[in-house]
Design a protein around this motif. Sequence first.
Motif, PDB file in Angstrom:
ATOM      1  N   UNK A   1     -20.671  31.613 -19.804  1.00 18.32           N
ATOM      2  CA  UNK A   1     -19.896  30.416 -19.410  1.00 18.32           C
ATOM      3  C   UNK A   1     -18.438  30.544 -19.856  1.00 18.32           C
ATOM      4  N   UNK A   2     -18.321  30.909 -21.139  1.00 21.04           N
ATOM      5  CA  UNK A   2     -16.956  31.060 -21.676  1.00 21.04           C
ATOM      6  C   UNK A   2     -16.190  32.146 -20.911  1.00 21.04           C
ATOM      7  N   UNK A   3     -16.947  33.221 -20.546  1.00 18.67           N
ATOM      8  CA  UNK A   3     -16.308  34.318 -19.796  1.00 18.67           C
ATOM      9  C   UNK A   3     -15.828  33.814 -18.427  1.00 18.67           C
ATOM     10  N   UNK A   4     -16.695  32.963 -17.842  1.00 19.08           N
ATOM     11  CA  UNK A   4     -16.325  32.416 -16.542  1.00 19.08           C
ATOM     12  C   UNK A   4     -15.046  31.583 -16.672  1.00 19.08           C
ATOM     13  N   UNK A   5     -15.053  30.772 -17.759  1.00 22.39           N
ATOM     14  CA  UNK A   5     -13.850  29.939 -17.996  1.00 22.39           C
ATOM     15  C   UNK A   5     -12.609  30.826 -18.188  1.00 22.39           C
ATOM     16  N   UNK A   6     -12.839  31.903 -18.997  1.00 22.54           N
ATOM     17  CA  UNK A   6     -11.702  32.814 -19.254  1.00 22.54           C
ATOM     18  C   UNK A   6     -11.223  33.464 -17.960  1.00 22.54           C
ATOM     19  N   UNK A   7     -12.232  33.807 -17.116  1.00 22.14           N
ATOM     20  CA  UNK A   7     -11.836  34.446 -15.842  1.00 22.14           C
ATOM     21  C   UNK A   7     -11.073  33.460 -14.973  1.00 22.14           C
ATOM     22  N   UNK A   8     -11.548  32.173 -15.003  1.00 16.95           N
ATOM     23  CA  UNK A   8     -10.818  31.145 -14.239  1.00 16.95           C
ATOM     24  C   UNK A   8      -9.404  31.024 -14.784  1.00 16.95           C
ATOM     25  N   UNK A   9      -9.327  31.070 -16.131  1.00 16.13           N
ATOM     26  CA  UNK A   9      -8.020  30.972 -16.778  1.00 16.13           C
ATOM     27  C   UNK A   9      -7.124  32.152 -16.370  1.00 16.13           C
ATOM     28  N   UNK A  10      -7.755  33.339 -16.366  1.00 15.09           N
ATOM     29  CA  UNK A  10      -6.986  34.553 -15.998  1.00 15.09           C
ATOM     30  C   UNK A  10      -6.491  34.448 -14.557  1.00 15.09           C
ATOM     31  N   UNK A  11      -7.410  33.927 -13.706  1.00 14.45           N
ATOM     32  CA  UNK A  11      -7.022  33.722 -12.287  1.00 14.45           C
ATOM     33  C   UNK A  11      -5.822  32.812 -12.202  1.00 14.45           C
ATOM     34  N   UNK A  12      -5.877  31.728 -13.004  1.00 13.59           N
ATOM     35  CA  UNK A  12      -4.748  30.782 -13.009  1.00 13.59           C
ATOM     36  C   UNK A  12      -3.474  31.494 -13.444  1.00 13.59           C
ATOM     37  N   UNK A  13      -3.640  32.274 -14.545  1.00 11.82           N
ATOM     38  CA  UNK A  13      -2.466  33.004 -15.071  1.00 11.82           C
ATOM     39  C   UNK A  13      -1.904  33.924 -13.974  1.00 11.82           C
ATOM     40  N   UNK A  14      -2.853  34.616 -13.288  1.00 13.38           N
ATOM     41  CA  UNK A  14      -2.419  35.562 -12.238  1.00 13.38           C
ATOM     42  C   UNK A  14      -1.671  34.826 -11.134  1.00 13.38           C
ATOM     43  N   UNK A  15      -2.294  33.680 -10.695  1.00 13.60           N
ATOM     44  CA  UNK A  15      -1.645  32.919  -9.615  1.00 13.60           C
ATOM     45  C   UNK A  15      -0.271  32.428 -10.049  1.00 13.60           C
ATOM     46  N   UNK A  16      -0.270  31.919 -11.340  1.00 16.23           N
ATOM     47  CA  UNK A  16       1.007  31.423 -11.851  1.00 16.23           C
ATOM     48  C   UNK A  16       2.047  32.564 -11.898  1.00 16.23           C
ATOM     49  N   UNK A  17       1.536  33.760 -12.316  1.00 12.81           N
ATOM     50  CA  UNK A  17       2.429  34.923 -12.406  1.00 12.81           C
ATOM     51  C   UNK A  17       2.994  35.262 -11.036  1.00 12.81           C
ATOM     52  N   UNK A  18       2.073  35.222 -10.027  1.00 17.60           N
ATOM     53  CA  UNK A  18       2.535  35.554  -8.659  1.00 17.60           C
ATOM     54  C   UNK A  18       3.593  34.554  -8.216  1.00 17.60           C
ATOM     55  N   UNK A  19       3.265  33.288  -8.376  1.00 17.27           N
ATOM     56  CA  UNK A  19       4.188  32.234  -7.927  1.00 17.27           C
ATOM     57  C   UNK A  19       5.518  32.290  -8.677  1.00 17.27           C
ATOM     58  N   UNK A  20       5.346  32.379 -10.032  1.00 21.74           N
ATOM     59  CA  UNK A  20       6.597  32.343 -10.804  1.00 21.74           C
ATOM     60  C   UNK A  20       7.454  33.570 -10.513  1.00 21.74           C
ATOM     61  N   UNK A  21       6.765  34.734 -10.344  1.00 21.24           N
ATOM     62  CA  UNK A  21       7.551  35.941 -10.014  1.00 21.24           C
ATOM     63  C   UNK A  21       8.244  35.757  -8.661  1.00 21.24           C
ATOM     64  N   UNK A  22       7.450  35.206  -7.707  1.00 22.83           N
ATOM     65  CA  UNK A  22       8.038  34.984  -6.377  1.00 22.83           C
ATOM     66  C   UNK A  22       9.218  34.025  -6.466  1.00 22.83           C
ATOM     67  N   UNK A  23       9.050  32.939  -7.253  1.00 18.60           N
ATOM     68  CA  UNK A  23      10.132  31.948  -7.371  1.00 18.60           C
ATOM     69  C   UNK A  23      11.363  32.586  -8.029  1.00 18.60           C
ATOM     70  N   UNK A  24      11.074  33.327  -9.121  1.00 17.60           N
ATOM     71  CA  UNK A  24      12.207  33.959  -9.831  1.00 17.60           C
ATOM     72  C   UNK A  24      12.908  34.966  -8.910  1.00 17.60           C
ATOM     73  N   UNK A  25      12.057  35.764  -8.186  1.00 15.59           N
ATOM     74  CA  UNK A  25      12.660  36.765  -7.288  1.00 15.59           C
ATOM     75  C   UNK A  25      13.462  36.084  -6.187  1.00 15.59           C
ATOM     76  N   UNK A  26      12.888  34.996  -5.621  1.00 15.01           N
ATOM     77  CA  UNK A  26      13.585  34.281  -4.533  1.00 15.01           C
ATOM     78  C   UNK A  26      14.893  33.684  -5.050  1.00 15.01           C
ATOM     79  N   UNK A  27      14.809  33.049  -6.266  1.00 18.69           N
ATOM     80  CA  UNK A  27      16.051  32.460  -6.796  1.00 18.69           C
ATOM     81  C   UNK A  27      17.073  33.563  -7.063  1.00 18.69           C
ATOM     82  N   UNK A  28      16.557  34.709  -7.593  1.00 15.36           N
ATOM     83  CA  UNK A  28      17.478  35.828  -7.852  1.00 15.36           C
ATOM     84  C   UNK A  28      18.116  36.298  -6.557  1.00 15.36           C
TER      85      UNK A  28
END
Length: 605
Positions: free
Chosen positions: A159-186
């Motif tokens: 269960x905890x692993x699933x939560x961690x994986x969900x968390x990692x997914x969130x981190x990944x999505x956030x990373x993609x979005x934030x990188x895209x936003x930073x790259x676009x603003x740049x």
Amino acid sequence: MLIGYGFAFALMGLVVAWAISNLVSLGKATDAILSENYRSILAAENMVDVLERQDSGVLLMFLGDLEKGIGQFRENEAVFLEWLSRAKDNITIKGEAELVQSIEAEYQNFRQQFSTLTELRDTAETSQQLHLSTYQNSVHPLFEKVRAACVELRHLNEETMYEASVRAGKVARRAIWSTAVVAASALIVALVFSLFFVERIVGPIRRFMEASRKISSGEYAVQVPVETHDELGHLASEFNQMATQLGRFHEMNIEQIISEKNKGEAILSSIEDGLVVFDTKLKVTGINPAARRVLDLGFSDGDTLHCEDIFSDTEVCDLIRKTIDTGTQPAVPDEQRIITMAEGKQSRHYLFSITAIRGRDRKLTGIVLLLKDVTRLREVERLKSEFVMAASHELRTPLTCLAMSVDLLLENVAEELAEKDRDLLQAAHEEVHRMKALVDDLLDLSKIEAGKIELDFESVPVSTLLDHVDSVFKSQMEMKAISFILEMSENLPTVRADANKITWVLTNLVSNALRYVGKGGQIQLMAHRIGEHVHLSVCDDGPGIAPEYQSKIFQKFVQVKGRESGGTGLGLAICKEIVRAHGGAIWVESTIGQGSTFTFTLPLA
Ligand code: ADP
């Protein structure tokens, strides 16, 4: 440029750093899954396996294979403890510690029950049935308990692993979005900056271009604003300096041109002769006050006039056109360069001359026509001719009388005179005859000049003219041992001429040649047709005539210096007038030391 590139690199660095930090946090999240849960799951999984193998070891015991069963149990006991210790070492989740403790405690019980079971088995008195009940009542429930606890441990971690994986997914999505936003603003910042930066470089270049265009169209007062202290700024100040200098040069040139123009105009106005300037299309581009007066033009006229508009006599314009076409002024004698203009009731005569104006590369750019007033000169010439005619006419009769008297005296009384007196009489005879010849020539010439001589034109065969000359000079040629050659084209057409006058011209030319050719020399008389004229030439191998005399000897009284022959210097002048009255021309070609060729033309009959 450095700033521009620096900024772009900084932006790139920022985006890359951001992407790296995102990757790192993603890595950490994955790591967390690994370290926090995966090991515990593995331990729980293995513990379940080991436990099941131990349970089957117990069952083996009941099936009769005691040793193997106990062996299997003990063997797996160590493995279980090993996995348990790993699970203990990896307690990361809330409630996991309690669960592991309970597994440990229950497993301890399980082991004890198993020991009890083996001891019971060792006593061997108890029945098979009893052992089985011990197993069912105490060992198996404990096995189930430990197994359940292990499964729970696995679930908890899963269960905890699933939560961690969900968390990692969130981190990944956030990373993609934030990188895209930073790259676009740049990208946007870089774009805006590039536009600004390009404008900063291209803007001044555009201003330079605009300024250069103005300068090339003659607007020299242009200046480019100096806004910076960098290379562009320096270029702008150098450019401004250059524009100022160019402006100054231009001013200087204009001043010089204006002053040259004024000078030219002043010279034109002060000249008393008429001057008209034409372009190569024969349009009038300049005219001085004297020419306006001569041509009777108002001050507004002249700018749009063509040559033909101001000269009714087309010969002037034809000559100008010829000069433009050939680049050199055609050789036309003075008499044919006279135009007559009516001025009130009188008429005035102007001698015109044509001079080519040349620009760069000696290219002809225009023509200057000079009109020299020769009215007075012609009047003086006329009066002079009239005077000469009258004087020679008056002198002729007494001179003839004098000559006759001297001749008679010489014939009749010469022998009775003393030798000295006879010499004096002889000298008087010679001088009187020379004077008579001079007066005759003068009278002839002034008559021709005054147009008072009557020419009796007829169709004359050229051979008649030449044969006559041949017969007249035959004996003189022989005396001087001169070879006389007569060269005439076959089938020469007849010419329109006064035979007597032309014979006089030929005789004069041949007697001149005879006078200058040395003993044993050669005289050639030639006649050829060229176009609508017959060219008659007298060619000798005498001393020749220097170039500076060649045009002058046709003037009155001109004789080559040092070669005076006792002649009057009028012969060639009379020849010229006679030939001109026939509509022909006369000229000489000569090389010093090699001889001379006198040629004149006669029109075909
Ligand atoms: P002149 O009475 O002196 O001969 P002309 O008018 O006939 O007068 O000639 C002018 C001058 O031209 C002469 O004095 C002579 O110097 C020169 N001349 C004429 N014909 C010849 C010739 N065939 N060879 C060299 N000189 C000549």
